[in-house]
Design a protein around this motif. Structure first.
Motif, PDB file in Angstrom:
ATOM      1  N   GLY A   1       0.830  -1.206   0.000  1.00  0.00           N
ATOM      2  CA  GLY A   1       0.000   0.000   0.000  1.00  0.00           C
ATOM      3  C   GLY A   1       0.861   1.250   0.000  1.00  0.00           C
ATOM      4  N   GLY A   2       1.944   1.209   0.776  1.00  0.00           N
ATOM      5  CA  GLY A   2       2.856   2.346   0.814  1.00  0.00           C
ATOM      6  C   GLY A   2       3.530   2.604  -0.517  1.00  0.00           C
ATOM      7  N   ALA A   3       3.613   1.562  -1.347  1.00  0.00           N
ATOM      8  CA  ALA A   3       4.187   1.700  -2.687  1.00  0.00           C
ATOM      9  C   ALA A   3       3.132   2.065  -3.722  1.00  0.00           C
ATOM     10  CB  ALA A   3       4.880   0.400  -3.091  1.00  0.00           C
ATOM     11  N   GLY A   4       1.895   2.307  -3.267  1.00  0.00           N
ATOM     12  CA  GLY A   4       0.853   2.796  -4.160  1.00  0.00           C
ATOM     13  C   GLY A   4      -0.027   1.739  -4.782  1.00  0.00           C
ATOM     14  N   TYR A   5       0.035   0.513  -4.302  1.00  0.00           N
ATOM     15  CA  TYR A   5      -0.734  -0.572  -4.907  1.00  0.00           C
ATOM     16  C   TYR A   5      -2.189  -0.585  -4.454  1.00  0.00           C
ATOM     17  CZ  TYR A   5       3.355  -3.040  -6.791  1.00  0.00           C
ATOM     18  OH  TYR A   5       4.460  -3.393  -7.515  1.00  0.00           O
ATOM     19  N   ARG A   6      -3.038  -1.079  -5.316  1.00  0.00           N
ATOM     20  CA  ARG A   6      -4.342  -1.586  -4.894  1.00  0.00           C
ATOM     21  C   ARG A   6      -4.082  -2.998  -4.402  1.00  0.00           C
ATOM     22  NH1 ARG A   6      -9.240  -1.691  -9.124  1.00  0.00           N
ATOM     23  NH2 ARG A   6      -9.240   0.526  -8.539  1.00  0.00           N
ATOM     24  N   VAL A   7      -4.387  -3.268  -3.156  1.00  0.00           N
ATOM     25  CA  VAL A   7      -4.028  -4.545  -2.552  1.00  0.00           C
ATOM     26  C   VAL A   7      -5.283  -5.290  -2.114  1.00  0.00           C
ATOM     27  CG1 VAL A   7      -2.627  -5.736  -0.838  1.00  0.00           C
ATOM     28  CG2 VAL A   7      -1.889  -3.500  -1.691  1.00  0.00           C
ATOM     29  N   TYR A   8      -5.487  -6.448  -2.695  1.00  0.00           N
ATOM     30  CA  TYR A   8      -6.533  -7.352  -2.227  1.00  0.00           C
ATOM     31  C   TYR A   8      -5.957  -8.154  -1.069  1.00  0.00           C
ATOM     32  CZ  TYR A   8      -9.296  -6.291  -6.376  1.00  0.00           C
ATOM     33  OH  TYR A   8     -10.037  -5.639  -7.339  1.00  0.00           O
ATOM     34  N   VAL A   9      -6.617  -8.079   0.079  1.00  0.00           N
ATOM     35  CA  VAL A   9      -6.155  -8.789   1.269  1.00  0.00           C
ATOM     36  C   VAL A   9      -7.197  -9.849   1.612  1.00  0.00           C
ATOM     37  CG1 VAL A   9      -4.811  -6.843   2.094  1.00  0.00           C
ATOM     38  CG2 VAL A   9      -7.152  -7.087   2.864  1.00  0.00           C
TER      39      VAL A   9
ATOM     40  N   ALA B   1      -6.898  -3.902   5.344  1.00  0.00           N
ATOM     41  CA  ALA B   1      -7.249  -3.050   4.203  1.00  0.00           C
ATOM     42  C   ALA B   1      -7.182  -1.577   4.587  1.00  0.00           C
ATOM     43  CB  ALA B   1      -8.631  -3.418   3.681  1.00  0.00           C
ATOM     44  N   ALA B   2      -7.599  -1.262   5.820  1.00  0.00           N
ATOM     45  CA  ALA B   2      -7.531   0.125   6.290  1.00  0.00           C
ATOM     46  C   ALA B   2      -6.084   0.576   6.428  1.00  0.00           C
ATOM     47  CB  ALA B   2      -8.261   0.257   7.626  1.00  0.00           C
ATOM     48  N   GLN B   3      -5.185  -0.330   6.833  1.00  0.00           N
ATOM     49  CA  GLN B   3      -3.768   0.009   6.908  1.00  0.00           C
ATOM     50  C   GLN B   3      -3.190   0.283   5.519  1.00  0.00           C
ATOM     51  OE1 GLN B   3      -2.289  -3.387   9.398  1.00  0.00           O
ATOM     52  NE2 GLN B   3      -1.282  -1.750  10.520  1.00  0.00           N
ATOM     53  N   VAL B   4      -3.639  -0.488   4.533  1.00  0.00           N
ATOM     54  CA  VAL B   4      -3.213  -0.248   3.154  1.00  0.00           C
ATOM     55  C   VAL B   4      -3.641   1.155   2.719  1.00  0.00           C
ATOM     56  CG1 VAL B   4      -3.509  -0.959   0.746  1.00  0.00           C
ATOM     57  CG2 VAL B   4      -3.239  -2.693   2.540  1.00  0.00           C
ATOM     58  N   ASP B   5      -4.879   1.524   3.025  1.00  0.00           N
ATOM     59  CA  ASP B   5      -5.382   2.858   2.694  1.00  0.00           C
ATOM     60  C   ASP B   5      -4.546   3.941   3.371  1.00  0.00           C
ATOM     61  OD1 ASP B   5      -7.437   1.733   1.200  1.00  0.00           O
ATOM     62  OD2 ASP B   5      -8.932   1.921   2.801  1.00  0.00           O
TER      63      ASP B   5
ATOM     64  N   GLY C   1      -1.308   4.868   1.848  1.00  0.00           N
ATOM     65  CA  GLY C   1      -1.331   5.543   0.556  1.00  0.00           C
ATOM     66  C   GLY C   1      -1.806   4.684  -0.589  1.00  0.00           C
ATOM     67  N   GLY C   2      -2.150   3.441  -0.296  1.00  0.00           N
ATOM     68  CA  GLY C   2      -2.658   2.552  -1.331  1.00  0.00           C
ATOM     69  C   GLY C   2      -4.164   2.450  -1.292  1.00  0.00           C
ATOM     70  N   GLU C   3      -4.665   1.358  -1.824  1.00  0.00           N
ATOM     71  CA  GLU C   3      -6.106   1.124  -1.847  1.00  0.00           C
ATOM     72  C   GLU C   3      -6.342  -0.328  -1.429  1.00  0.00           C
ATOM     73  OE1 GLU C   3      -9.701   0.664  -5.111  1.00  0.00           O
ATOM     74  OE2 GLU C   3      -7.979   1.937  -5.607  1.00  0.00           O
ATOM     75  N   GLY C   4      -6.877  -0.496  -0.231  1.00  0.00           N
ATOM     76  CA  GLY C   4      -7.082  -1.832   0.292  1.00  0.00           C
ATOM     77  C   GLY C   4      -8.464  -2.373  -0.016  1.00  0.00           C
ATOM     78  N   ARG C   5      -8.527  -3.630  -0.400  1.00  0.00           N
ATOM     79  CA  ARG C   5      -9.796  -4.299  -0.660  1.00  0.00           C
ATOM     80  C   ARG C   5      -9.794  -5.635   0.079  1.00  0.00           C
ATOM     81  NH1 ARG C   5     -12.136  -2.749  -6.656  1.00  0.00           N
ATOM     82  NH2 ARG C   5     -11.701  -0.516  -6.465  1.00  0.00           N
ATOM     83  N   ALA C   6     -10.630  -5.737   1.089  1.00  0.00           N
ATOM     84  CA  ALA C   6     -10.701  -6.939   1.910  1.00  0.00           C
ATOM     85  C   ALA C   6     -11.675  -7.929   1.289  1.00  0.00           C
ATOM     86  CB  ALA C   6     -11.149  -6.574   3.317  1.00  0.00           C
ATOM     87  N   VAL C   7     -11.237  -9.186   1.177  1.00  0.00           N
ATOM     88  CA  VAL C   7     -12.089 -10.240   0.615  1.00  0.00           C
ATOM     89  C   VAL C   7     -11.985 -11.469   1.519  1.00  0.00           C
ATOM     90  CG1 VAL C   7     -12.677 -11.597  -1.421  1.00  0.00           C
ATOM     91  CG2 VAL C   7     -11.482  -9.399  -1.702  1.00  0.00           C
ATOM     92  N   GLN C   8     -13.099 -11.871   2.088  1.00  0.00           N
ATOM     93  CA  GLN C   8     -13.094 -13.077   2.920  1.00  0.00           C
ATOM     94  C   GLN C   8     -13.005 -14.300   2.015  1.00  0.00           C
ATOM     95  OE1 GLN C   8     -16.667 -14.171   5.136  1.00  0.00           O
ATOM     96  NE2 GLN C   8     -15.405 -14.689   6.918  1.00  0.00           N
ATOM     97  N   VAL C   9     -11.980 -15.103   2.235  1.00  0.00           N
ATOM     98  CA  VAL C   9     -11.742 -16.290   1.407  1.00  0.00           C
ATOM     99  C   VAL C   9     -11.283 -17.436   2.299  1.00  0.00           C
ATOM    100  CG1 VAL C   9     -10.375 -17.301  -0.473  1.00  0.00           C
ATOM    101  CG2 VAL C   9     -11.081 -14.911  -0.612  1.00  0.00           C
ATOM    102  N   ASP C  10     -11.890 -18.591   2.098  1.00  0.00           N
ATOM    103  CA  ASP C  10     -11.386 -19.830   2.678  1.00  0.00           C
ATOM    104  C   ASP C  10     -10.474 -20.458   1.636  1.00  0.00           C
ATOM    105  OD1 ASP C  10     -10.865 -22.361   3.618  1.00  0.00           O
ATOM    106  OD2 ASP C  10     -12.954 -22.944   3.899  1.00  0.00           O
ATOM    107  N   HIS C  11      -9.171 -20.388   1.835  1.00  0.00           N
ATOM    108  CA  HIS C  11      -8.229 -20.862   0.826  1.00  0.00           C
ATOM    109  C   HIS C  11      -8.135 -22.387   0.757  1.00  0.00           C
ATOM    110  CE1 HIS C  11      -6.497 -17.154  -0.845  1.00  0.00           C
ATOM    111  NE2 HIS C  11      -6.818 -16.631   0.321  1.00  0.00           N
TER     112      HIS C  11
ATOM    113  N   GLY D   1       7.693  -6.834   2.769  1.00  0.00           N
ATOM    114  CA  GLY D   1       6.831  -6.278   1.730  1.00  0.00           C
ATOM    115  C   GLY D   1       7.581  -5.317   0.827  1.00  0.00           C
ATOM    116  N   ARG D   2       8.463  -4.526   1.414  1.00  0.00           N
ATOM    117  CA  ARG D   2       9.260  -3.596   0.592  1.00  0.00           C
ATOM    118  C   ARG D   2      10.255  -4.352  -0.279  1.00  0.00           C
ATOM    119  NH1 ARG D   2      12.235  -0.138   3.897  1.00  0.00           N
ATOM    120  NH2 ARG D   2      11.614  -1.168   5.838  1.00  0.00           N
ATOM    121  N   VAL D   3      10.762  -5.481   0.229  1.00  0.00           N
ATOM    122  CA  VAL D   3      11.644  -6.310  -0.594  1.00  0.00           C
ATOM    123  C   VAL D   3      10.884  -6.864  -1.800  1.00  0.00           C
ATOM    124  CG1 VAL D   3      12.906  -8.498  -0.640  1.00  0.00           C
ATOM    125  CG2 VAL D   3      13.241  -6.916   1.270  1.00  0.00           C
TER     126      VAL D   3
END
Length: 288
Positions: A28-36, A56-60, A63-73, A230-232
């Motif tokens: 998020g800090g690198a400007g991504y839209r991040v699906y979490v 997702a709120a931390q991503v926002d 500086g990014g855009e967080g999108r939370a999706v509940q998933v059973d992997h 994450g920065r790496v």
């Protein structure tokens, strides 16, 4: 036709807490839209703190855009639906971070594997099978686009005894995924890497440290933050020569040196190569 996101797009699986949470925030800090993704929607629903909404709120906030999706992997259809949603909403996927795993509380319990719960085998289902399926879906988005990075979060437990055979097999498995997917991705513009993280400051490790200080105190003194990793990952994606890293298992602390990445205050987390082992080098033979 989906509208292609102007932001680069990342998916971080298992991001309610722990490594996934911090990696998502860093992207998020690198400007991504991040699906979490994860299963925890409400605080208190899991033994450890953290929810996908909070991440997702931390991503926002970063500086990014967080999108939370509940998933059973553990559910193949749920994984397929997740990627369909990303395609419909964003029209692209630049980074997949395969991080989700089923971690049983007996994982760090002292003793041999037969004295622990047999349910530790869950890490091989949600941690190997789910990673393969997510990578399959990601590849079908990335290869046509001619670009992308699939990163697996792994550890030195791939080559040394760490937390028992189930944990070790999962880490060795994702390293092998990166190696073999790297072969298939040659010439496509897509790269696959496995990243050995050092000891991490997470909700789980803080609890473990409190329970077993004699075992973990020295390691945790030099622990990495998930955000560091994450920065790496972001730096590997941004590297114009990232395909030269494809198929490799990398030590995060060593890759960070390459890109000039440090923790707060300029601290450089150590590599544990000499103490815990080094990544296996795949044999160049290819049997199709």
């Amino acid at each position: 036709m989906p509208i292609r996101s102007e932001r680069p797009v990342a998916l971080v699986t298992g991001a309610s807490r722990g490594a996934g949470r911090g990696i998502a925030a860093a992207l998020g800090g690198a400007g991504y839209r991040v699906y979490v993704t994860g299963r925890t929607l409400q605080e208190g629903a899991a033994p450890l703190p953290g929810t996908i909404g909070a991440t997702a709120a931390q991503v926002d906030a970063a500086g990014g855009e967080g999108r939370a999706v509940q998933v059973d992997h553990g559910d193949a259809q749920a994984i397929a639906d997740l990627f369909a949603r990303i395609g419909d909403e964003s029209g692209r996927l630049d980074i997949l971070v395969n991080n989700v795993a089923a971690l049983h509380d007996d994982l760090v319990k002292p003793g041999p594997f037969w004295d622990k719960s047999p349910d530790l085998v869950g890490i091989l289902d949600v941690g190997l099978r789910s990673h393969y399926l997510a990578s399959w879906h990601a590849a079908r988005m990335m290869v046509p686009a001619g670009t992308g990075l699939i990163a697996f979060t792994s550890s030195f437990g791939s080559v040394c005894y760490m937390h028992g055979p189930a944990y070790g097999a999962q880490k060795a498995g994702v390293d092998k995924f990166a190696a073999d997917m790297g072969v298939d991705f040659r010439g496509t513009g897509v790269a696959a890497v496995s990243l050995w993280m050092g000891p991490l400051r997470t909700e789980r490790s803080e609890r473990t440290l409190a329970e077993h200080p004699e075992q973990y105190e020295s390691f945790m003194a030099e622990a990495e933050t998930p955000e560091f990793n994450g920065r790496v990952i972001a730096a590997i994606h941004d590297d114009a020569e990232r395909e030269t890293l494809s198929g490799q298992t990398l030590i995060a602390a060593e890759v960070a040196e390459r890109y000039g990445i440090t923790e707060a205050g300029g601290r450089r987390p150590p590599s544990y190569r000499a103490m815990l082992g080094e990544p296996r080098i795949a044999h160049p033979a290819i049997v199709a």
